[in-house]
Design a protein around this motif. Structure first.
Motif, mmCIF file in Angstrom:
data_model
loop_
_atom_site.group_PDB
_atom_site.id
_atom_site.type_symbol
_atom_site.label_atom_id
_atom_site.label_comp_id
_atom_site.label_asym_id
_atom_site.label_seq_id
_atom_site.Cartn_x
_atom_site.Cartn_y
_atom_site.Cartn_z
ATOM 1 N N PRO A 9 0.735 -1.406 0.004
ATOM 2 C CA PRO A 9 -0.014 -0.009 0.103
ATOM 3 C C PRO A 9 0.822 1.308 -0.155
ATOM 4 O O PRO A 9 0.480 2.186 -0.547
ATOM 5 C CB PRO A 9 -0.855 -0.236 1.250
ATOM 6 C CG PRO A 9 -0.877 -1.669 1.601
ATOM 7 C CD PRO A 9 0.338 -2.384 1.283
ATOM 8 N N ASN A 10 1.985 1.109 0.548
ATOM 9 C CA ASN A 10 2.878 2.363 0.305
ATOM 10 C C ASN A 10 3.568 2.550 -0.954
ATOM 11 O O ASN A 10 3.814 4.053 -1.143
ATOM 12 C CB ASN A 10 4.136 2.231 1.400
ATOM 13 C CG ASN A 10 3.755 2.114 2.981
ATOM 14 O OD1 ASN A 10 2.670 2.872 3.505
ATOM 15 N ND2 ASN A 10 4.442 1.338 3.764
ATOM 16 N N VAL A 11 3.205 1.630 -1.696
ATOM 17 C CA VAL A 11 3.964 1.938 -3.025
ATOM 18 C C VAL A 11 2.826 2.398 -4.049
ATOM 19 O O VAL A 11 3.012 3.275 -4.630
ATOM 20 C CB VAL A 11 4.494 0.439 -3.686
ATOM 21 C CG1 VAL A 11 4.794 1.017 -5.068
ATOM 22 C CG2 VAL A 11 5.676 0.463 -2.856
ATOM 23 N N THR A 12 1.461 2.100 -3.660
ATOM 24 C CA THR A 12 0.414 2.334 -4.532
ATOM 25 C C THR A 12 -0.527 3.280 -4.004
ATOM 26 O O THR A 12 -0.285 4.339 -3.940
ATOM 27 C CB THR A 12 -0.534 0.991 -4.777
ATOM 28 O OG1 THR A 12 -0.644 0.534 -3.778
ATOM 29 C CG2 THR A 12 0.337 0.172 -5.659
ATOM 30 N N MET A 13 -1.520 2.735 -3.188
ATOM 31 C CA MET A 13 -1.980 4.026 -2.200
ATOM 32 C C MET A 13 -2.647 3.207 -1.032
ATOM 33 O O MET A 13 -2.830 1.844 -0.900
ATOM 34 C CB MET A 13 -3.460 4.442 -3.111
ATOM 35 C CG MET A 13 -4.497 3.440 -3.517
ATOM 36 S SD MET A 13 -5.890 4.389 -4.188
ATOM 37 C CE MET A 13 -6.219 5.597 -3.147
ATOM 38 N N ARG A 14 -2.725 3.953 0.041
ATOM 39 C CA ARG A 14 -3.211 3.485 1.361
ATOM 40 C C ARG A 14 -4.391 4.462 2.028
ATOM 41 O O ARG A 14 -4.517 5.675 1.527
ATOM 42 C CB ARG A 14 -1.837 3.188 2.207
ATOM 43 C CG ARG A 14 -1.203 4.862 2.527
ATOM 44 C CD ARG A 14 -0.124 4.691 3.328
ATOM 45 N NE ARG A 14 0.670 6.015 3.216
ATOM 46 C CZ ARG A 14 0.358 6.970 4.307
ATOM 47 N NH1 ARG A 14 -0.651 6.684 5.048
ATOM 48 N NH2 ARG A 14 0.863 7.895 4.357
ATOM 49 N N SER A 36 0.570 7.058 -3.482
ATOM 50 C CA SER A 36 1.889 7.513 -3.501
ATOM 51 C C SER A 36 1.998 8.440 -4.834
ATOM 52 O O SER A 36 1.205 8.196 -6.056
ATOM 53 C CB SER A 36 2.751 6.253 -3.821
ATOM 54 O OG SER A 36 2.548 5.769 -4.945
ATOM 55 N N ARG A 37 3.068 9.273 -4.921
ATOM 56 C CA ARG A 37 3.318 10.151 -5.891
ATOM 57 C C ARG A 37 3.458 9.507 -7.425
ATOM 58 O O ARG A 37 2.870 9.752 -8.483
ATOM 59 C CB ARG A 37 4.561 10.999 -5.751
ATOM 60 C CG ARG A 37 4.447 12.212 -6.901
ATOM 61 C CD ARG A 37 5.282 13.484 -6.603
ATOM 62 N NE ARG A 37 5.345 14.550 -7.483
ATOM 63 C CZ ARG A 37 4.568 15.341 -7.785
ATOM 64 N NH1 ARG A 37 3.520 15.501 -7.015
ATOM 65 N NH2 ARG A 37 4.567 16.271 -8.647
ATOM 66 N N ALA A 38 4.161 8.432 -7.254
ATOM 67 C CA ALA A 38 4.642 7.693 -8.494
ATOM 68 C C ALA A 38 3.482 6.868 -9.275
ATOM 69 O O ALA A 38 3.269 6.782 -10.078
ATOM 70 C CB ALA A 38 5.665 6.866 -8.154
ATOM 71 N N PHE A 39 2.775 6.347 -8.162
ATOM 72 C CA PHE A 39 1.545 5.565 -8.538
ATOM 73 C C PHE A 39 0.380 6.421 -9.395
ATOM 74 O O PHE A 39 -0.232 6.044 -10.145
ATOM 75 C CB PHE A 39 1.113 4.633 -7.472
ATOM 76 C CG PHE A 39 -0.125 3.799 -7.824
ATOM 77 C CD1 PHE A 39 0.033 2.714 -8.646
ATOM 78 C CD2 PHE A 39 -1.411 4.108 -7.534
ATOM 79 C CE1 PHE A 39 -0.796 1.627 -8.909
ATOM 80 C CE2 PHE A 39 -2.326 3.263 -7.905
ATOM 81 C CZ PHE A 39 -2.100 2.138 -8.442
ATOM 82 N N HIS A 40 0.418 7.617 -8.829
ATOM 83 C CA HIS A 40 -0.520 8.459 -8.987
ATOM 84 C C HIS A 40 -0.338 8.808 -10.580
ATOM 85 O O HIS A 40 -1.171 9.094 -11.282
ATOM 86 C CB HIS A 40 -0.885 9.788 -8.177
ATOM 87 C CG HIS A 40 -2.009 10.763 -8.470
ATOM 88 N ND1 HIS A 40 -1.705 12.129 -8.863
ATOM 89 C CD2 HIS A 40 -3.040 10.620 -9.028
ATOM 90 C CE1 HIS A 40 -2.769 12.606 -9.217
ATOM 91 N NE2 HIS A 40 -3.728 11.700 -9.290
ATOM 92 N N ILE A 41 0.899 9.281 -10.820
ATOM 93 C CA ILE A 41 1.673 9.658 -12.242
ATOM 94 C C ILE A 41 1.328 8.465 -13.163
ATOM 95 O O ILE A 41 0.824 8.412 -14.091
ATOM 96 C CB ILE A 41 2.974 10.007 -11.881
ATOM 97 C CG1 ILE A 41 3.105 11.378 -11.159
ATOM 98 C CG2 ILE A 41 3.517 10.245 -13.330
ATOM 99 C CD1 ILE A 41 4.652 11.920 -10.882
ATOM 100 N N SER A 42 1.343 7.175 -12.362
ATOM 101 C CA SER A 42 1.422 6.065 -13.348
ATOM 102 C C SER A 42 -0.262 5.826 -13.995
ATOM 103 O O SER A 42 -0.477 5.533 -15.152
ATOM 104 C CB SER A 42 1.908 4.902 -12.833
ATOM 105 O OG SER A 42 0.988 4.514 -11.683
ATOM 106 N N THR A 43 -1.074 6.161 -12.887
ATOM 107 C CA THR A 43 -2.477 6.037 -13.500
ATOM 108 C C THR A 43 -2.832 7.148 -14.479
ATOM 109 O O THR A 43 -3.776 6.829 -15.466
ATOM 110 C CB THR A 43 -3.522 6.344 -12.163
ATOM 111 O OG1 THR A 43 -3.517 7.468 -11.712
ATOM 112 C CG2 THR A 43 -3.064 5.166 -11.222
ATOM 113 N N LEU A 44 -2.332 8.233 -14.242
ATOM 114 C CA LEU A 44 -2.496 9.406 -15.157
ATOM 115 C C LEU A 44 -1.948 8.991 -16.604
ATOM 116 O O LEU A 44 -2.569 9.256 -17.730
ATOM 117 C CB LEU A 44 -1.821 10.657 -14.515
ATOM 118 C CG LEU A 44 -2.706 11.493 -13.397
ATOM 119 C CD1 LEU A 44 -1.761 12.626 -12.925
ATOM 120 C CD2 LEU A 44 -3.918 11.679 -13.782
ATOM 121 N N VAL A 45 -0.675 8.587 -16.477
ATOM 122 C CA VAL A 45 -0.241 8.369 -17.927
ATOM 123 C C VAL A 45 -0.642 7.281 -18.585
ATOM 124 O O VAL A 45 -1.019 7.209 -19.686
ATOM 125 C CB VAL A 45 1.183 7.723 -17.598
ATOM 126 C CG1 VAL A 45 1.882 7.022 -18.836
ATOM 127 C CG2 VAL A 45 2.123 8.661 -17.074
#
Length: 391
Positions: A164-169, A180-189
């Motif tokens: 969850p710390n890598v994606t969202m929690r 998480s910022r990286a996961f949020h960006i990946s969903t937008l991409v």
């Protein structure tokens, strides 16, 4: 102690916890409840529109809009809205609402991309029909879904299995779903990749001269949905976490449900309104356009006996020769009634009005064209609103 005092104490604790992380938290309030209520009202109106369209699915201008696809878009929009309620923080996250990855991945993201895929298939169909000059049937309407949705499923599964710390929690102290910022960006991409494909095909079909507004409808749908995606990208990046800020989360949810509902209205509202107020006359005009632009170009009217097929964005067509017309789009809307009679020549008044409307030489000619089209209704050789035996 009353429930109101308990809720206020919990909100105070959340505000203090958010302040410790440098975040200004706006607790759930009346604005959030109003957003949910208005969203439900929008979807309720769209549901009524869709039910009416299904009840009148034998009316050919409505049938041509492909109700199964519109229904998939409606269901996707509803689930997208439900995902927004949880992920954007319009309710206090407790019980089932606290399952952040369920709502963010399997509900919101999954159905945002399914909705986007439906829009892509509409544009993709126009490309095959008008640019490639080929039928859009068989596996072609299904292939984009078979490619896109398994990829989305793998992405969601990876997000579910990862930490969850890598994606969202769920941040229990603030009571928010936090990406998480990286996961949020990946969903937008992932969403932007889908819409980049849509924009590429919109460019490829830019020269289509559409007599029945498919091109214009698709362009308007794409612009509205791009507005939603841009708003989600900007607000989700600048005001992260979006669920903490009342203005940001409510604006985002409003844009999302307006986008999904307007898309379906753009597709269905015109033929539905005409079926209510000008049912026979508009059908006569609709079919007169086919006569004026398509039936004299060497194309068959009917398919095999007792059989009807639809494509994702329009009725099926079956050209009588390999050479497709270089202009006009009336052939996109061939009637699929197996026993439909050959339509007569359009009356001269209808043909003149149609010509003026196409060439932009006259304003306000639609009502006069409807009046002229009444002459078709009374012709015994034309069945205006026939219900086929196989339906």
């Amino acid at each position: 102690m009353s429930l109101a005092l308990v809720a206020r104490a919990l909100d105070t604790d959340r505000i203090q916890a958010a302040a410790a992380h440098g975040i200004s938290l706006d607790p759930v309030g009346s604005v959030d409840k109003a957003t949910i209520a208005v969203g439900i009202a929008f979807f309720g109106l769209t549901f009524v529109l869709l039910v009416y369209a299904w009840c009148n699915r034998d009316y050919q201008p409505i049938r041509a809009k492909n109700l199964p696809q519109a229904s998939v878009m409606f269901v996707s929009g509803v689930l997208w809205f439900v995902g927004d309620i949880a992920v954007n923080g319009h309710v206090n996250l407790a019980g089932g609402w606290a399952k952040c990855r369920l709502w963010a991945l399997w509900i919101r993201l999954m159905f945002v991309l399914l909705f986007s895929c439906c829009v892509f298939v509409r544009v993709y169909a126009l490309y095959w029909l008008f640019v490639r000059r080929q039928q859009f049937r068989g596996w072609k309407p299904v292939v984009p879904y078979l490619i896109a949705m398994p990829c989305v499923f793998v992405f969601c599964l990876a997000g579910q299995l990862a930490s969850p710390n890598v994606t969202m929690r769920l941040d229990g102290e603030m009571g928010l779903c936090v990406y998480s910022r990286a996961f949020h960006i990946s969903t937008l991409v992932l969403q932007w990749i889908m819409w980049a494909l849509v924009m590429v095909f919109m460019w490829l079909i830019r020269n289509i001269q559409a007599s029945f507004n498919e091109m214009h409808e698709s362009l308007l749908i794409v612009l509205i949905t791009l507005l939603s995606l841009v708003q989600n990208t900007v607000v989700g990046t600048v005001r992260a976490p979006i669920a903490a800020h009342s203005k940001g989360r409510n604006a985002t949810t409003w844009v999302d449900f307006i986008d999904t509902n307007f898309t379906i209205w753009i597709i269905l509202i015109w033929p539905v309104v005409q079926s209510i107020f000008n049912r026979s006359a508009y059908l006569a005009l609709w079919r007169a356009r086919l006569v004026d632009e398509g039936f004299r170009r060497g194309y068959d009217v009917s398919d095999t006996a007792n059989h009807v097929e639809t494509t994702v964005c329009s009725l099926d067509l079956r050209p009588a020769s390999v050479d497709a017309p270089k202009d006009d789009s009336a052939w996109l809307y061939r009637t699929m009634y197996a026993d439909a009679p050959e339509l007569p020549e359009a009356p001269s008044a209808v043909r003149a009005s149609l010509s003026n409307m196409r060439n932009g030489r006259a304003r306000g000619t639609f009502s006069s064209t409807l009046t002229a089209a009444h002459t078709l209704v009374s012709q015994p050789s034309v069945t205006i609103d026939k219900r086929p035996e196989y339906m």
